[in-house]
Design a protein around this motif. Sequence first.
Motif, PDB file in Angstrom:
ATOM      1  N   GLY A  69     -16.301 -23.762  46.144  1.00 41.18           N
ATOM      2  CA  GLY A  69     -16.520 -25.143  45.720  1.00 41.18           C
ATOM      3  C   GLY A  69     -16.364 -25.325  44.220  1.00 41.18           C
ATOM      4  O   GLY A  69     -16.045 -24.389  43.492  1.00 41.18           O
ATOM      5  N   PRO A  70     -16.636 -26.523  43.766  1.00 45.36           N
ATOM      6  CA  PRO A  70     -16.593 -26.801  42.334  1.00 45.36           C
ATOM      7  C   PRO A  70     -17.945 -26.493  41.713  1.00 45.36           C
ATOM      8  O   PRO A  70     -18.880 -26.103  42.417  1.00 45.36           O
ATOM      9  N   THR A  71     -18.075 -26.615  40.408  1.00 39.21           N
ATOM     10  CA  THR A  71     -19.405 -26.733  39.817  1.00 39.21           C
ATOM     11  C   THR A  71     -19.489 -28.121  39.191  1.00 39.21           C
ATOM     12  O   THR A  71     -18.465 -28.731  38.862  1.00 39.21           O
ATOM     13  N   HIS A  72     -20.697 -28.618  39.095  1.00 43.35           N
ATOM     14  CA  HIS A  72     -20.958 -29.897  38.429  1.00 43.35           C
ATOM     15  C   HIS A  72     -21.756 -29.622  37.171  1.00 43.35           C
ATOM     16  O   HIS A  72     -22.808 -28.971  37.222  1.00 43.35           O
ATOM     17  N   GLU A  73     -21.261 -30.103  36.075  1.00 43.34           N
ATOM     18  CA  GLU A  73     -21.904 -29.872  34.778  1.00 43.34           C
ATOM     19  C   GLU A  73     -22.473 -31.198  34.288  1.00 43.34           C
ATOM     20  O   GLU A  73     -21.727 -32.129  33.999  1.00 43.34           O
ATOM     21  N   PRO A  74     -23.800 -31.302  34.208  1.00 43.33           N
ATOM     22  CA  PRO A  74     -24.404 -32.604  33.925  1.00 43.33           C
ATOM     23  C   PRO A  74     -24.095 -33.142  32.527  1.00 43.33           C
ATOM     24  O   PRO A  74     -24.021 -32.374  31.560  1.00 43.33           O
ATOM     25  N   ILE A  75     -23.926 -34.465  32.496  1.00 41.74           N
ATOM     26  CA  ILE A  75     -23.817 -35.200  31.230  1.00 41.74           C
ATOM     27  C   ILE A  75     -25.164 -35.878  30.950  1.00 41.74           C
ATOM     28  O   ILE A  75     -25.711 -35.780  29.868  1.00 41.74           O
ATOM     29  N   ASP A  76     -25.667 -36.529  31.997  1.00 41.79           N
ATOM     30  CA  ASP A  76     -27.004 -37.142  31.968  1.00 41.79           C
ATOM     31  C   ASP A  76     -27.476 -37.138  33.423  1.00 41.79           C
ATOM     32  O   ASP A  76     -26.806 -36.543  34.275  1.00 41.79           O
ATOM     33  N   PRO A  77     -28.607 -37.735  33.779  1.00 40.14           N
ATOM     34  CA  PRO A  77     -29.091 -37.586  35.164  1.00 40.14           C
ATOM     35  C   PRO A  77     -28.158 -38.149  36.234  1.00 40.14           C
ATOM     36  O   PRO A  77     -28.292 -37.775  37.406  1.00 40.14           O
ATOM     37  N   VAL A  78     -27.217 -39.019  35.868  1.00 41.60           N
ATOM     38  CA  VAL A  78     -26.367 -39.623  36.903  1.00 41.60           C
ATOM     39  C   VAL A  78     -24.901 -39.208  36.799  1.00 41.60           C
ATOM     40  O   VAL A  78     -24.123 -39.488  37.709  1.00 41.60           O
ATOM     41  N   ARG A  79     -24.503 -38.548  35.738  1.00 40.79           N
ATOM     42  CA  ARG A  79     -23.075 -38.264  35.533  1.00 40.79           C
ATOM     43  C   ARG A  79     -22.847 -36.766  35.335  1.00 40.79           C
ATOM     44  O   ARG A  79     -23.723 -36.059  34.835  1.00 40.79           O
ATOM     45  N   TYR A  80     -21.641 -36.328  35.724  1.00 41.43           N
ATOM     46  CA  TYR A  80     -21.321 -34.911  35.556  1.00 41.43           C
ATOM     47  C   TYR A  80     -19.838 -34.719  35.319  1.00 41.43           C
ATOM     48  O   TYR A  80     -19.030 -35.617  35.605  1.00 41.43           O
ATOM     49  N   LEU A  81     -19.455 -33.525  34.841  1.00 45.24           N
ATOM     50  CA  LEU A  81     -18.056 -33.086  34.814  1.00 45.24           C
ATOM     51  C   LEU A  81     -17.835 -32.250  36.063  1.00 45.24           C
ATOM     52  O   LEU A  81     -18.637 -31.381  36.384  1.00 45.24           O
ATOM     53  N   GLY A  82     -16.728 -32.486  36.762  1.00 47.33           N
ATOM     54  CA  GLY A  82     -16.454 -31.726  37.982  1.00 47.33           C
ATOM     55  C   GLY A  82     -14.972 -31.563  38.191  1.00 47.33           C
ATOM     56  O   GLY A  82     -14.180 -31.781  37.266  1.00 47.33           O
ATOM     57  N   ASN A  83     -14.593 -31.138  39.372  1.00 46.77           N
ATOM     58  CA  ASN A  83     -13.171 -30.995  39.695  1.00 46.77           C
ATOM     59  C   ASN A  83     -12.960 -31.231  41.181  1.00 46.77           C
ATOM     60  O   ASN A  83     -13.920 -31.461  41.923  1.00 46.77           O
ATOM     61  N   ARG A  84     -11.710 -31.175  41.628  1.00 45.38           N
ATOM     62  CA  ARG A  84     -11.351 -31.609  42.974  1.00 45.38           C
ATOM     63  C   ARG A  84     -11.544 -30.564  44.071  1.00 45.38           C
ATOM     64  O   ARG A  84     -11.157 -30.795  45.207  1.00 45.38           O
ATOM     65  N   SER A  85     -12.098 -29.421  43.747  1.00 48.56           N
ATOM     66  CA  SER A  85     -12.253 -28.390  44.781  1.00 48.56           C
ATOM     67  C   SER A  85     -13.122 -28.893  45.933  1.00 48.56           C
ATOM     68  O   SER A  85     -14.198 -29.448  45.719  1.00 48.56           O
ATOM     69  N   SER A  86     -12.662 -28.665  47.171  1.00 47.79           N
ATOM     70  CA  SER A  86     -13.425 -29.096  48.355  1.00 47.79           C
ATOM     71  C   SER A  86     -14.325 -27.982  48.867  1.00 47.79           C
ATOM     72  O   SER A  86     -15.256 -28.241  49.628  1.00 47.79           O
ATOM     73  N   GLY A  87     -14.014 -26.738  48.516  1.00 46.23           N
ATOM     74  CA  GLY A  87     -14.759 -25.592  49.040  1.00 46.23           C
ATOM     75  C   GLY A  87     -14.201 -25.042  50.342  1.00 46.23           C
ATOM     76  O   GLY A  87     -14.653 -23.992  50.820  1.00 46.23           O
ATOM     77  N   LEU A  88     -13.215 -25.730  50.902  1.00 48.12           N
ATOM     78  CA  LEU A  88     -12.696 -25.364  52.225  1.00 48.12           C
ATOM     79  C   LEU A  88     -12.231 -23.911  52.307  1.00 48.12           C
ATOM     80  O   LEU A  88     -12.595 -23.183  53.245  1.00 48.12           O
ATOM     81  N   GLN A  89     -11.440 -23.481  51.310  1.00 52.23           N
ATOM     82  CA  GLN A  89     -10.902 -22.120  51.367  1.00 52.23           C
ATOM     83  C   GLN A  89     -12.017 -21.079  51.295  1.00 52.23           C
ATOM     84  O   GLN A  89     -12.014 -20.113  52.049  1.00 52.23           O
ATOM     85  N   GLY A  90     -12.975 -21.294  50.420  1.00 49.93           N
ATOM     86  CA  GLY A  90     -14.066 -20.327  50.281  1.00 49.93           C
ATOM     87  C   GLY A  90     -14.947 -20.260  51.515  1.00 49.93           C
ATOM     88  O   GLY A  90     -15.336 -19.169  51.956  1.00 49.93           O
ATOM     89  N   TYR A  91     -15.266 -21.425  52.102  1.00 50.16           N
ATOM     90  CA  TYR A  91     -16.085 -21.436  53.313  1.00 50.16           C
ATOM     91  C   TYR A  91     -15.349 -20.730  54.451  1.00 50.16           C
ATOM     92  O   TYR A  91     -15.962 -20.002  55.249  1.00 50.16           O
TER      93      TYR A  91
END
Length: 229
Positions: A20-42
């Motif tokens: 999957g992706p990781t989410h890096e918080p900006i504030d309690p409601v916003r984050y930096l992320g990416n388009r990974s779905s996690g499908l391949q890893g699962y």
Amino acid sequence: PETSSHWRPLIGKHALVTAGPTHEPIDPVRYLGNRSSGLQGYAIASALADLGAQVTLISGPTSLLAPSSVSLIRVETAQEMEAAVMSSLPADIAVCTAAVADWRVADPVSSKIKKQAGSPPPSLVLEANPDILARISRPGPMRPTLVVGFAAETDDVEANAIAKRQRKGCDWIVANDVSTGTNVMGGTENKVILITEDGVEHWPLMAKTTLALNLARRIALRFGAPALA
Ligand code: CTP
Ligand code: CA
């Protein structure tokens, strides 16, 4: 011929999979992320469990249901993923499919950032995240016997992936060819180049679930399992 559900060559092995992706918080409601779905890893976690491995799946935020045959650890950020990986060692096998954010916001704030009339948009200061794959690839008593990295590449996929394998110190690299318009990130199919200590293999376009089965079988062979008849 025997079906794969009876062929359990990885019994007694512990496999660790990041996904999957990781989410890096900006504030309690916003984050930096990416388009990974996690499908391949699962799918890889599930395929390794089918071959008998005890699987720890360390997953960033996804909408996927974890296979019941694996132990799931859910994390948000790269730092949490690193801590979960380190505390899940020792492992015989590590497969790092996660699209770990390369950077995090240096100073996430605990209150929502509000728009202010007339003020310019806020600027984000970033700092580097830990490289989990490089860390577990380092020689030492806790290093898994087989460390497999993934790489999403464009342009010269093969050369970039060979260089990345060297740089990270992992044993194998599965390089996603994202330059061919196959909609890999978020899609259900994948076309990869597998780079091992024995050389370079170009695998055809296939379902991510099929790729997972093929990779899990390759891993089992690497651990000395006799090939299926
Ligand atoms: N990876 C990781 N920790 C990071 C970044 C990447 O464990 N902080 C792992 C990924 O899970 C993947 C591999 O490293 O298995 C390659 O990720 P990739 O993003 O392709 O490589 P980078 O070294 O981050 O290089 P770049 O994004 O600049 O191509
Ligand atoms: Ca990266």
